[in-house]
Design a protein around this motif. Structure first.
Motif, mmCIF file in Angstrom:
data_model
loop_
_atom_site.group_PDB
_atom_site.id
_atom_site.type_symbol
_atom_site.label_atom_id
_atom_site.label_comp_id
_atom_site.label_asym_id
_atom_site.label_seq_id
_atom_site.Cartn_x
_atom_site.Cartn_y
_atom_site.Cartn_z
ATOM 1 N N VAL A 1 46.902 38.980 41.290
ATOM 2 C CA VAL A 1 46.471 37.779 41.050
ATOM 3 C C VAL A 1 45.957 37.039 42.484
ATOM 4 N N ASP A 2 45.068 36.206 42.657
ATOM 5 C CA ASP A 2 44.925 35.602 44.036
ATOM 6 C C ASP A 2 45.674 34.340 43.847
ATOM 7 N N THR A 3 45.503 33.283 44.948
ATOM 8 C CA THR A 3 46.196 32.099 44.988
ATOM 9 C C THR A 3 45.890 31.350 43.854
ATOM 10 N N GLU A 4 44.852 31.355 43.302
ATOM 11 C CA GLU A 4 44.489 30.345 42.112
ATOM 12 C C GLU A 4 44.813 31.060 40.807
ATOM 13 N N LEU A 5 45.604 32.207 40.904
ATOM 14 C CA LEU A 5 46.228 32.795 39.696
ATOM 15 C C LEU A 5 44.889 33.645 38.923
ATOM 16 N N ARG A 6 43.761 33.994 39.639
ATOM 17 C CA ARG A 6 42.746 34.580 38.876
ATOM 18 C C ARG A 6 43.300 36.196 39.008
ATOM 19 N N VAL A 7 43.026 36.727 37.918
ATOM 20 C CA VAL A 7 43.473 38.204 37.884
ATOM 21 C C VAL A 7 42.170 38.877 38.635
ATOM 22 N N THR A 8 42.766 40.144 39.240
ATOM 23 C CA THR A 8 41.895 40.740 40.351
ATOM 24 C C THR A 8 41.986 42.271 39.775
ATOM 25 N N THR A 9 40.688 42.707 40.418
ATOM 26 C CA THR A 9 40.790 44.315 40.281
ATOM 27 C C THR A 9 41.522 45.002 41.365
ATOM 28 N N PRO A 10 41.430 46.525 41.215
ATOM 29 C CA PRO A 10 42.051 47.044 42.475
ATOM 30 C C PRO A 10 41.228 46.884 43.654
ATOM 31 N N GLU A 11 40.283 46.497 43.540
ATOM 32 C CA GLU A 11 39.362 46.364 44.876
ATOM 33 C C GLU A 11 39.197 45.022 45.141
ATOM 34 N N GLY A 12 39.999 44.045 44.539
ATOM 35 C CA GLY A 12 40.343 42.581 44.901
ATOM 36 C C GLY A 12 39.290 41.534 44.525
ATOM 37 N N LEU B 1 39.615 35.122 33.671
ATOM 38 C CA LEU B 1 40.845 35.546 33.363
ATOM 39 C C LEU B 1 41.892 35.158 34.533
ATOM 40 N N TYR B 2 42.930 34.592 33.961
ATOM 41 C CA TYR B 2 44.021 33.900 34.703
ATOM 42 C C TYR B 2 45.526 34.601 34.447
ATOM 43 N N ALA B 3 46.470 34.631 35.027
ATOM 44 C CA ALA B 3 47.751 35.212 34.670
ATOM 45 C C ALA B 3 48.775 34.367 35.452
ATOM 46 N N ALA B 4 49.721 33.850 34.544
ATOM 47 C CA ALA B 4 50.967 33.325 35.134
ATOM 48 C C ALA B 4 52.417 33.823 34.796
ATOM 49 N N GLY B 5 53.569 33.365 35.462
ATOM 50 C CA GLY B 5 54.792 33.756 35.080
ATOM 51 C C GLY B 5 54.808 35.241 35.484
ATOM 52 N N SER B 6 55.855 35.947 34.629
ATOM 53 C CA SER B 6 56.074 37.416 35.062
ATOM 54 C C SER B 6 54.761 38.145 35.064
ATOM 55 N N GLY C 1 51.908 37.342 35.864
ATOM 56 C CA GLY C 1 51.069 37.153 37.266
ATOM 57 C C GLY C 1 52.021 37.202 38.230
ATOM 58 N N GLN C 2 52.708 38.003 38.397
ATOM 59 C CA GLN C 2 53.538 38.055 39.547
ATOM 60 C C GLN C 2 53.225 38.678 40.833
ATOM 61 N N GLY C 3 52.086 39.435 40.745
ATOM 62 C CA GLY C 3 51.282 39.770 41.606
ATOM 63 C C GLY C 3 51.912 40.322 43.214
ATOM 64 N N GLY C 4 53.112 40.945 42.793
ATOM 65 C CA GLY C 4 53.705 41.432 44.127
ATOM 66 C C GLY C 4 54.817 40.740 44.498
ATOM 67 N N LEU C 5 55.098 39.578 44.124
ATOM 68 C CA LEU C 5 56.141 38.447 44.762
ATOM 69 C C LEU C 5 57.506 39.299 44.261
ATOM 70 N N GLN C 6 58.488 39.141 45.190
ATOM 71 C CA GLN C 6 59.720 39.743 45.157
ATOM 72 C C GLN C 6 60.819 39.042 44.353
ATOM 73 N N LEU C 7 60.867 37.685 44.535
ATOM 74 C CA LEU C 7 61.589 36.883 43.912
ATOM 75 C C LEU C 7 63.285 37.338 43.469
ATOM 76 N N LEU C 8 63.807 37.881 44.789
ATOM 77 C CA LEU C 8 64.957 38.435 44.798
ATOM 78 C C LEU C 8 66.084 37.516 44.871
ATOM 79 N N ASN C 9 66.064 36.026 44.394
ATOM 80 C CA ASN C 9 67.600 35.407 44.647
ATOM 81 C C ASN C 9 67.410 34.584 43.281
#
Length: 523
Positions: free
Chosen positions: A442-453, A459-464, A466-474
């Motif tokens: 996803v981009d910073t507006e939570l719009r879903v993106t293709t492999p090319e960006g 289409l938007y995605a949120a939560g898990s 639309g995690q989009g590469g976030l680590q969230l390790l704590n």
């Protein structure tokens, strides 16, 4: 038959409900489609911690924090995984977590905190009161207040697109639902999707059951079917937990009504910290498994046959080893280790910064999981473990520990090993995946993106989802991201230009395997 709204949200957990409320307060009409009989998702099953900077709770506690300090601490927590981090989304989380927690407070959610959460420098963890059900209760109440329609037992099996390729809606239970402005995917993670786990992690991981059995990766399939891309699907949170006790967790029994939440907060804030910790130990021992530091100090994990199943250095390997066997594992240790883990600074398990449980607490609160005997044979009989197998395993492990090598599984941390009795066993424990850390790009507006960006229109995605590469390790970051991303996705979806063409084209066959049920409406 079809139903049209402005913003269509798929998934009624924390992120989906937050997205629908955000859309509604941005001037749009919203409908939520939830496949389960009740909304809540993983949010309602979680511990409920919310990590955020610059909150009123911090101000009252005299904590001087900042967004930049928050980001720097997340970098430290990421360790080697920092190279994988989506820095842009991390900043979105850091900058919006505080205001989102304040918004939750404004709709009736109460927190205790902030509490420390190493390796963070500042106390940022806010613990929901009385339990995570408070999120669901408050969000549902606010959604109804804002005119959001929540439809349950409505599993989406296909996203709908128009001739221009825009995502315009979804099909559930034979009905078509259209979103004039956008569709938001908020279906949770893929921790219960055996096929996705097998494909991206391996067959051994696929055998580990999920805490939330409904997290079957629906949003991942729906999103990728229209051109989205799944990122970092290789990381699962795998570990061991105790099964539910004979008596329900007293914390989870408390109703999540705002009045009760306020009362619990008033009591919790006025109780001495030591007394509060004692009250929380019953809840802590109800399901949380032992810290892996006990293995490093010399404990072993065995199955019902008394045999080790994996390298105890790794929670992941232990979970997979137990799942591949009978899904029953027992931690075995000696008297010296029991004494060491009977007082600070060596807890058996923790609610970080809030409560700590020791060996004696398990004897008190979970006698069904606590076993002690003078000999290994007696211990085996009490715990339901094969005596000869346990005796042979302990002898072998003693030899491994003496040599500092483990030819069976490659363990490297032996601690003091297993010495003289009395001997102890905690269990049986079962393996679980608490959550999965992959997500759609996803981009910073939570719009879903293709492999090319490129952005997938509508289409938007949120939560898990639309995690989009976030680590969230704590601790506390997943709930934080669910709420933050839901609010952002809902707002941007509501502000998107309404589409004139709401005629679905293309194949209408189902991409999901589980049959759908008749739907019902929460009014």
């Amino acid at each position: 038959m079809s139903i049209t709204t402005d913003v269509l949200v798929i998934g009624g957990g924390g992120s989906g409900l937050a997205a629908s409320i955000s859309a509604a307060t941005s001037g749009a009409k919203a409908i939520v489609l939830e496949k389960c009989p009740r909304p809540g998702g993983s949010t309602g099953m979680s511990v409920g911690s919310f990590t955020a900077a610059n909150t009123a709770y911090q101000y009252r506690a005299g904590v001087n924090d900042s967004i930049e300090l928050f980001i720097e601490d997340m970098k430290v927590a990421n360790g080697a995984d920092e190279a994988r981090e989506n820095a842009a989304l991390r900043r979105v989380l850091a900058e919006n977590a505080g205001s989102t927690l304040e918004w939750l407070s404004s709709i009736g959610v109460q927190f205790l905190g902030p509490t420390p959460e190493p390796p963070y420098e500042k106390p940022r963890m806010h613990n929901v009161l009385p339990n995570s059900g408070a999120y669901v209760t408050a969000l549902l109440r606010e959604a109804r207040k804002r005119g959001v329609r929540v439809i349950t037992d409505a599993r989406v099996d296909r996203l709908l697109r128009n001739a221009a390729g825009e995502v315009i809606g979804a099909r559930a239970n034979g009905k078509e639902y259209f979103g004039r402005r956008a569709v938001v995917l908020a279906t949770g993670d893929y921790s219960a999707a055996a096929d996705l786990k097998a494909a991206y992690v391996g067959e051994d991981a696929a055998r580990v059951p999920a805490v939330n059995k409904t997290n079957t990766g629906d949003g991942f399939r729906l999103g990728s079917d229209v051109g989205g891309v799944m990122l970092q699907m290789d990381r699962l949170y795998e570990g061991l937990r105790f099964p539910p006790g004979r008596f329900p967790d007293p914390i989870k029994l408390l109703p999540s009504h705002p009045v009760v939440s306020r009362m619990v907060r008033l009591v919790a804030e006025r109780l001495p910290a030591r007394l509060l910790a004692v009250l929380l130990r019953g809840a802590l021992t109800s399901w949380v498994g032992p810290n892996n530091t006990m293995y490093g100090a010399g404990a072993i994990l065995v199955n019902e046959q008394g045999r080790r199943v994996a390298n105890e250095d790794s929670d992941k390997l232990l979970a997979r080893g137990v799942a591949a066997d009978s899904n029953k594992g027992y931690m075995v240790f000696d008297e010296a280790l029991a004494k060491r883990f009977s007082a600070w600074p060596n807890p058996v398990s923790t609610f970080p910064g809030v409560a700590y449980a020791y060996v004696g607490d398990y004897a008190r609160y979970r006698p069904d999981m606590f076993h002690k005997a003078d000999t290994l044979e007696e211990l085996a009989e009490k715990a339901g473990i094969d005596a000869s197998g346990l005796r042979g395993t302990v002898q072998s492990f003693r030899e491994h520990a003496a040599r500092g090598e483990d030819p069976e599984f490659g363990r490297t941390a032996f601690g003091a090993g297993i010495g003289d009795g009395p001997y102890y066993a905690l269990g049986p424990m079962q393996s679980y995946i608490t959550l999965a850390d992959g997500g759609l790009a996803v981009d910073t507006e939570l719009r879903v993106t293709t492999p090319e960006g490129s952005v997938i229109p509508g289409l938007y995605a949120a939560g898990s989802t639309g995690q989009g590469g976030l680590q969230l390790l704590n601790h506390g970051l997943h709930i934080g991201w669910a709420m933050v991303s839901g609010r952002i996705a809902g707002r941007h979806a509501a502000q998107a230009e309404a589409r004139a063409d709401l005629v679905a084209v293309g194949p209408q066959d189902s991409v999901l395997e589980t049959p759908v049920e008749e739907l019902s409406v929460i009014r």
